[in-house]
Design a protein around this motif. Structure first.
Motif, PDB file in Angstrom:
ATOM      1  N   GLU A  12       0.846  -0.986  -0.051  1.00  0.00           N
ATOM      2  CA  GLU A  12       0.176   0.091   0.124  1.00  0.00           C
ATOM      3  C   GLU A  12       0.966   1.347  -0.097  1.00  0.00           C
ATOM      4  O   GLU A  12       1.695   1.451   0.778  1.00  0.00           O
ATOM      5  CB  GLU A  12      -0.992   0.178   1.148  1.00  0.00           C
ATOM      6  CG  GLU A  12      -1.922  -1.104   1.383  1.00  0.00           C
ATOM      7  CD  GLU A  12      -2.964  -0.998   2.567  1.00  0.00           C
ATOM      8  OE1 GLU A  12      -3.638  -0.013   2.420  1.00  0.00           O
ATOM      9  OE2 GLU A  12      -2.793  -2.015   3.334  1.00  0.00           O
ATOM     10  N   GLU A  13       0.851   1.984  -0.900  1.00  0.00           N
ATOM     11  CA  GLU A  13       1.515   3.427  -1.123  1.00  0.00           C
ATOM     12  C   GLU A  13       0.852   4.219  -2.185  1.00  0.00           C
ATOM     13  O   GLU A  13       0.512   3.677  -3.157  1.00  0.00           O
ATOM     14  CB  GLU A  13       3.195   3.110  -1.373  1.00  0.00           C
ATOM     15  CG  GLU A  13       3.589   2.412  -2.549  1.00  0.00           C
ATOM     16  CD  GLU A  13       4.841   2.324  -2.890  1.00  0.00           C
ATOM     17  OE1 GLU A  13       5.588   2.638  -1.931  1.00  0.00           O
ATOM     18  OE2 GLU A  13       5.298   2.242  -3.903  1.00  0.00           O
ATOM     19  N   ASP A  14       1.091   5.459  -1.983  1.00  0.00           N
ATOM     20  CA  ASP A  14       0.678   6.506  -3.166  1.00  0.00           C
ATOM     21  C   ASP A  14      -0.771   6.076  -3.645  1.00  0.00           C
ATOM     22  O   ASP A  14      -0.991   6.262  -4.834  1.00  0.00           O
ATOM     23  CB  ASP A  14       1.649   6.465  -4.128  1.00  0.00           C
ATOM     24  CG  ASP A  14       2.891   6.931  -3.772  1.00  0.00           C
ATOM     25  OD1 ASP A  14       3.163   7.719  -2.662  1.00  0.00           O
ATOM     26  OD2 ASP A  14       3.827   6.518  -4.320  1.00  0.00           O
ATOM     27  N   LYS A  15      -1.711   5.798  -2.483  1.00  0.00           N
ATOM     28  CA  LYS A  15      -3.130   5.647  -3.007  1.00  0.00           C
ATOM     29  C   LYS A  15      -3.188   4.445  -3.819  1.00  0.00           C
ATOM     30  O   LYS A  15      -4.400   4.248  -4.257  1.00  0.00           O
ATOM     31  CB  LYS A  15      -3.661   6.771  -3.621  1.00  0.00           C
ATOM     32  CG  LYS A  15      -3.752   8.052  -2.839  1.00  0.00           C
ATOM     33  CD  LYS A  15      -4.319   9.296  -3.464  1.00  0.00           C
ATOM     34  CE  LYS A  15      -4.311  10.649  -2.386  1.00  0.00           C
ATOM     35  NZ  LYS A  15      -4.970  11.626  -3.222  1.00  0.00           N
ATOM     36  N   PHE A  16      -2.309   3.440  -4.097  1.00  0.00           N
ATOM     37  CA  PHE A  16      -2.378   2.243  -4.783  1.00  0.00           C
ATOM     38  C   PHE A  16      -2.349   1.240  -3.896  1.00  0.00           C
ATOM     39  O   PHE A  16      -1.502   1.082  -2.833  1.00  0.00           O
ATOM     40  CB  PHE A  16      -1.446   2.258  -5.883  1.00  0.00           C
ATOM     41  CG  PHE A  16      -1.640   3.084  -7.097  1.00  0.00           C
ATOM     42  CD1 PHE A  16      -2.751   2.853  -7.930  1.00  0.00           C
ATOM     43  CD2 PHE A  16      -0.629   4.227  -7.128  1.00  0.00           C
ATOM     44  CE1 PHE A  16      -2.564   3.731  -9.097  1.00  0.00           C
ATOM     45  CE2 PHE A  16      -1.042   4.978  -8.157  1.00  0.00           C
ATOM     46  CZ  PHE A  16      -1.835   4.921  -9.275  1.00  0.00           C
ATOM     47  N   LEU A  17      -3.288   0.034  -3.977  1.00  0.00           N
ATOM     48  CA  LEU A  17      -2.952  -1.308  -3.488  1.00  0.00           C
ATOM     49  C   LEU A  17      -2.460  -2.285  -4.543  1.00  0.00           C
ATOM     50  O   LEU A  17      -3.276  -2.411  -5.459  1.00  0.00           O
ATOM     51  CB  LEU A  17      -4.145  -1.769  -2.779  1.00  0.00           C
ATOM     52  CG  LEU A  17      -4.261  -2.994  -2.438  1.00  0.00           C
ATOM     53  CD1 LEU A  17      -3.564  -3.170  -1.334  1.00  0.00           C
ATOM     54  CD2 LEU A  17      -5.879  -3.458  -2.014  1.00  0.00           C
ATOM     55  N   SER A  18      -1.393  -2.729  -4.523  1.00  0.00           N
ATOM     56  CA  SER A  18      -0.852  -3.652  -5.270  1.00  0.00           C
ATOM     57  C   SER A  18      -0.760  -5.159  -4.453  1.00  0.00           C
ATOM     58  O   SER A  18      -0.394  -5.274  -3.288  1.00  0.00           O
ATOM     59  CB  SER A  18       0.504  -3.282  -5.387  1.00  0.00           C
ATOM     60  OG  SER A  18       0.489  -2.008  -6.182  1.00  0.00           O
ATOM     61  N   PHE A  19      -0.768  -6.197  -5.238  1.00  0.00           N
ATOM     62  CA  PHE A  19      -0.666  -7.489  -4.820  1.00  0.00           C
ATOM     63  C   PHE A  19       0.315  -8.262  -5.523  1.00  0.00           C
ATOM     64  O   PHE A  19       0.497  -8.108  -6.872  1.00  0.00           O
ATOM     65  CB  PHE A  19      -2.042  -8.263  -4.383  1.00  0.00           C
ATOM     66  CG  PHE A  19      -2.895  -8.697  -5.821  1.00  0.00           C
ATOM     67  CD1 PHE A  19      -2.644  -9.744  -6.078  1.00  0.00           C
ATOM     68  CD2 PHE A  19      -3.433  -7.694  -6.407  1.00  0.00           C
ATOM     69  CE1 PHE A  19      -3.211 -10.196  -7.271  1.00  0.00           C
ATOM     70  CE2 PHE A  19      -4.182  -8.005  -7.711  1.00  0.00           C
ATOM     71  CZ  PHE A  19      -4.066  -9.123  -7.945  1.00  0.00           C
ATOM     72  N   HIS A  20       0.881  -9.350  -5.067  1.00  0.00           N
ATOM     73  CA  HIS A  20       1.859 -10.161  -5.873  1.00  0.00           C
ATOM     74  C   HIS A  20       1.749 -11.263  -5.218  1.00  0.00           C
ATOM     75  O   HIS A  20       1.788 -11.732  -3.929  1.00  0.00           O
ATOM     76  CB  HIS A  20       3.378  -9.413  -5.255  1.00  0.00           C
ATOM     77  CG  HIS A  20       4.416 -10.360  -5.408  1.00  0.00           C
ATOM     78  ND1 HIS A  20       5.407 -10.316  -4.496  1.00  0.00           N
ATOM     79  CD2 HIS A  20       4.849 -11.424  -6.026  1.00  0.00           C
ATOM     80  CE1 HIS A  20       6.386 -11.099  -4.808  1.00  0.00           C
ATOM     81  NE2 HIS A  20       5.942 -11.836  -5.798  1.00  0.00           N
ATOM     82  N   MET A  21       1.627 -12.451  -6.111  1.00  0.00           N
ATOM     83  CA  MET A  21       1.609 -13.657  -5.556  1.00  0.00           C
ATOM     84  C   MET A  21       2.568 -14.551  -6.335  1.00  0.00           C
ATOM     85  O   MET A  21       3.136 -14.224  -7.471  1.00  0.00           O
ATOM     86  CB  MET A  21       0.251 -14.146  -6.281  1.00  0.00           C
ATOM     87  CG  MET A  21      -0.953 -13.827  -5.585  1.00  0.00           C
ATOM     88  SD  MET A  21      -2.485 -14.608  -6.256  1.00  0.00           S
ATOM     89  CE  MET A  21      -2.533 -16.097  -5.537  1.00  0.00           C
ATOM     90  N   GLU A  22       3.403 -15.475  -5.558  1.00  0.00           N
ATOM     91  CA  GLU A  22       4.323 -16.299  -6.137  1.00  0.00           C
ATOM     92  C   GLU A  22       4.352 -17.753  -5.717  1.00  0.00           C
ATOM     93  O   GLU A  22       3.744 -18.233  -4.755  1.00  0.00           O
ATOM     94  CB  GLU A  22       5.670 -15.620  -5.973  1.00  0.00           C
ATOM     95  CG  GLU A  22       6.095 -15.768  -4.343  1.00  0.00           C
ATOM     96  CD  GLU A  22       7.157 -15.167  -3.941  1.00  0.00           C
ATOM     97  OE1 GLU A  22       7.781 -14.315  -4.640  1.00  0.00           O
ATOM     98  OE2 GLU A  22       7.916 -15.681  -2.914  1.00  0.00           O
ATOM     99  N   MET A  23       4.839 -18.522  -6.576  1.00  0.00           N
ATOM    100  CA  MET A  23       5.083 -20.158  -6.203  1.00  0.00           C
ATOM    101  C   MET A  23       6.138 -20.420  -6.945  1.00  0.00           C
ATOM    102  O   MET A  23       6.634 -19.990  -8.137  1.00  0.00           O
ATOM    103  CB  MET A  23       3.531 -20.849  -6.622  1.00  0.00           C
ATOM    104  CG  MET A  23       3.388 -20.375  -8.374  1.00  0.00           C
ATOM    105  SD  MET A  23       1.832 -21.392  -8.759  1.00  0.00           S
ATOM    106  CE  MET A  23       1.778 -20.873 -10.364  1.00  0.00           C
ATOM    107  N   SER A  24       6.672 -21.794  -6.711  1.00  0.00           N
ATOM    108  CA  SER A  24       7.840 -22.417  -7.500  1.00  0.00           C
ATOM    109  C   SER A  24       7.057 -23.732  -8.421  1.00  0.00           C
ATOM    110  O   SER A  24       6.184 -24.468  -7.773  1.00  0.00           O
ATOM    111  CB  SER A  24       8.706 -23.018  -6.589  1.00  0.00           C
ATOM    112  OG  SER A  24       9.461 -22.009  -6.177  1.00  0.00           O
ATOM    113  N   VAL A  25       7.234 -23.799  -9.602  1.00  0.00           N
ATOM    114  CA  VAL A  25       6.776 -24.619 -10.357  1.00  0.00           C
ATOM    115  C   VAL A  25       7.922 -25.502 -11.175  1.00  0.00           C
ATOM    116  O   VAL A  25       9.123 -24.962 -11.641  1.00  0.00           O
ATOM    117  CB  VAL A  25       5.986 -24.226 -11.432  1.00  0.00           C
ATOM    118  CG1 VAL A  25       5.144 -25.026 -12.417  1.00  0.00           C
ATOM    119  CG2 VAL A  25       4.915 -23.202 -11.097  1.00  0.00           C
TER     120      VAL A  25
END
Length: 299
Positions: A124-137
């Motif tokens: 959360e920063e500068d009025k933006f909400l970002s999300f990030h998902m990760e996995m190993s394949v």
């Protein structure tokens, strides 16, 4: 002071047939005796094109203006999509990739939850909400990169992509797509997007493979009453090689106003919908790890 540099090559006997080699932006800061940024003296440009390039904002250099519009725009002040301009496609593609890389490089991501080795981070920063998902394949990194860079196949695993049409193949690594999504909860009609997708191989050891996406506007695909036009400001995938036949797959999304309620609802506790979609992505990669689309094998 930001300086844009464009490198071109041409044969001396045929100067009109130029070939683009590379583009870059450099920021220069002049420091005073206390190592603090100081104001540059007013620059007196030469008459003609130099005067035009020296003007601020939207009247300035065509390389600078879209860059400022793309990277610095505020959600409440202007549309998030930028007009697609073939004469400036190098700058637009560059900003598409660099915006995602800047989002990836931020060091204040917070791990929100983890389910069966699928991790969800928020920022959360500068009025933006970002999300990030990760996995190993357990898939070769190049294979994963090529498979997910083919947006025409994304409906095979992502139910948020009902259909995808290739609108324009800009070059080998950049393309524009028209995406139609199903009706989300609370909406009365489906969304559609016009997306510039830019893929890039690593520049150096340790760099990821990148697939960056952002919204653009095209005269051939205006808004229509049948759909609610959606926008994505910055989203995409990064791939890191973790070993032989093992790849870390990360997805990033800077949530836009039309998608924000859906994101905030699903981010809480890594909801089954986010988790199910990412696991479907993993299964798609495993099922197709030896079956690459011929059109993508030119990389």
């Amino acid at each position: 002071m930001e300086v844009g540099v464009c490198v071109e090559a041409y044969r001396q006997e045929a100067e009109t047939h130029r070939r683009h080699i590379n583009s870059a932006f450099m920021t220069f800061v002049v420091l005073d005796a206390d190592d603090q940024p100081r104001t540059l003296p007013w620059i007196q440009p030469q008459p003609g094109s130099s005067e035009r390039r020296g003007l601020p904002g939207d009247h300035g250099c065509p390389l600078f203006s879209p860059r400022k519009y793309i990277v610095s725009c505020k959600q409440a002040e202007m549309p998030l999509s930028v007009p697609w301009d073939p004469s400036n496609q190098v700058c637009l593609s560059y900003n598409n990739v660099s915006s995602l890389k800047m989002l990836v490089a931020k060091d204040n991501w917070v791990l929100s939850s983890e389910v069966n080795q699928v991790r969800l981070y928020t920022l959360e920063e500068d009025k933006f909400l970002s999300f990030h998902m990760e996995m190993s394949v357990h898939v070769d990194t190049t294979q994963a990169f090529l498979l997910l860079s083919d947006l025409l196949r994304r409906p095979e695993w992502d139910k948020h992509y009902r259909s995808v049409e290739l609108v324009q193949q800009v070059d080998e690594d950049d393309a524009i797509y028209h995406v139609i999504s199903p009706v989300l909860s609370g909406d009365t009609k489906p969304q559609d997007f016009v997306i510039l997708a830019s893929r890039r191989k690593p520049c150096d050891n340790g760099d990821p493979y990148v697939i960056a996406m952002r919204s653009v506007t095209l005269p051939t695909h205006p808004e229509t009453p049948a759909y609610r036009r959606g926008e994505t400001l910055c989203s995409g995938f990064c791939f890191w090689r973790e070993g032989d036949q093992l790849t870390k797959v990360s997805y990033y999304n800077q949530a836009t106003p039309g998608f924000l309620n859906y994101v905030t609802t699903n981010v809480a506790g890594l909801s089954s919908e986010f988790y199910t979609t990412f696991k479907a992505c993993e299964q798609f990669l495993l099922d197709n790890r030896s079956d690459l689309a011929p059109s993508l094998q030119t990389l």
